[in-house]
Design a protein around this motif. Structure first.
Motif, PDB file in Angstrom:
ATOM      1  N   ALA A 123       0.954  -1.663   0.101  1.00 46.83           N
ATOM      2  CA  ALA A 123      -0.753  -0.177  -0.250  1.00 46.83           C
ATOM      3  C   ALA A 123       0.552   1.011  -0.084  1.00 46.83           C
ATOM      4  O   ALA A 123       0.474   2.235  -1.050  1.00 46.83           O
ATOM      5  N   ALA A 124       1.730   1.603   1.223  1.00 46.52           N
ATOM      6  CA  ALA A 124       2.909   2.042   1.174  1.00 46.52           C
ATOM      7  C   ALA A 124       3.284   2.614  -0.755  1.00 46.52           C
ATOM      8  O   ALA A 124       3.317   3.678  -0.846  1.00 46.52           O
ATOM      9  N   ARG A 125       3.989   1.806  -1.411  1.00 49.44           N
ATOM     10  CA  ARG A 125       3.922   2.096  -2.970  1.00 49.44           C
ATOM     11  C   ARG A 125       3.335   2.653  -3.748  1.00 49.44           C
ATOM     12  O   ARG A 125       3.494   3.270  -4.330  1.00 49.44           O
ATOM     13  N   MET A 126       1.887   2.553  -3.167  1.00 46.38           N
ATOM     14  CA  MET A 126       0.231   3.740  -3.828  1.00 46.38           C
ATOM     15  C   MET A 126      -0.058   4.582  -3.858  1.00 46.38           C
ATOM     16  O   MET A 126      -0.747   5.100  -4.082  1.00 46.38           O
ATOM     17  N   VAL A 127       0.145   5.358  -2.096  1.00 52.84           N
ATOM     18  CA  VAL A 127      -0.288   5.965  -1.536  1.00 52.84           C
ATOM     19  C   VAL A 127       0.733   6.545  -1.493  1.00 52.84           C
ATOM     20  O   VAL A 127       1.608   6.331  -0.917  1.00 52.84           O
TER      21      VAL A 127
END
Length: 208
Positions: A123-127
């Motif tokens: 998730a941290a890669r995408m937001v």
């Protein structure tokens, strides 16, 4: 066999009612099935554990995010987690670990952390940092399809837009994708989560 009803003495009655609705709405979700794995085919025990988990989650969101309960709490709720300081995050993480140890069996607790360790970095890669996380939303099945879910999201989404904050959600349920899209979320990634062996979608909503 345990009752799925929580004891309400000293508890937030609205959260108790909303937790029961969340259980009925989300009972078959792969994540919640995984964290109640220790209780096998004892469905009443699984529901009781989930009612405790959802109650805790609503309280956590009230402390460090947004807890939004339906006008009739028996129909559902949403729990948001917002960015928090390192000190608050450490305290909340410790408290959550203690709660999970008391509420879940060892397999369920291990599943919880295995899933978290897999999903959080992706998730941290995408937001962007500082994104608002829609952790939980559920509507009693008999009340679905009447716009209540969108109503539960509207105020927090408006607040996020005013704060120029990105929001995101992760869902294992394909039929929920259009619901989130109607609220402005877009699909940004899809992964196979190995503990549940189920696919899930990361959805993102930038400030509007």
């Amino acid at each position: 066999m345990k009752s799925s009803e929580l004891h309400i003495s000293g508890m937030n009655h609205s959260f108790v009612q909303a937790s029961a609705a969340l259980v009925e709405s989300l009972f078959d979700d792969p994540f919640y099935w995984a964290i109640t794995a220790d209780f096998g085919n004892d469905l009443a025990a699984r529901k009781y554990v989930l009612s405790r988990y959802f109650y805790y989650s609503l309280e956590e969101a009230e402390r460090t995010g947004r807890s939004v309960v339906a006008p009739d709490p028996r129909l559902g709720a949403a729990a948001w987690l917002l960015p928090r300081s390192a000190r608050i995050d450490a305290w909340e993480s410790s408290a959550k670990s203690e709660f999970l140890a008391s509420a879940l069996g060892p397999r369920g607790r291990e599943n919880y952390y295995r899933i978290l360790r897999y999903m959080a970095p992706l998730a941290a890669r995408m937001v962007p940092a500082g994104a608002w996380y829609l952790s939980i939303i559920g509507i009693l099945p008999s009340a679905q399809g009447q716009g209540l879910g969108a109503t539960l999201l509207a105020c927090t989404l408006a607040e996020a837009s005013h704060a120029n904050a990105t929001c995101y959600v992760e869902t294992f349920t394909p039929r929920n994708l259009r619901f989130y899209e109607r609220s402005g979320f877009c699909r940004v990634a899809e992964y196979l989560e190995p503990t549940t062996n189920k696919e899930y979608v990361v959805m993102r909503r930038d400030a509007q």
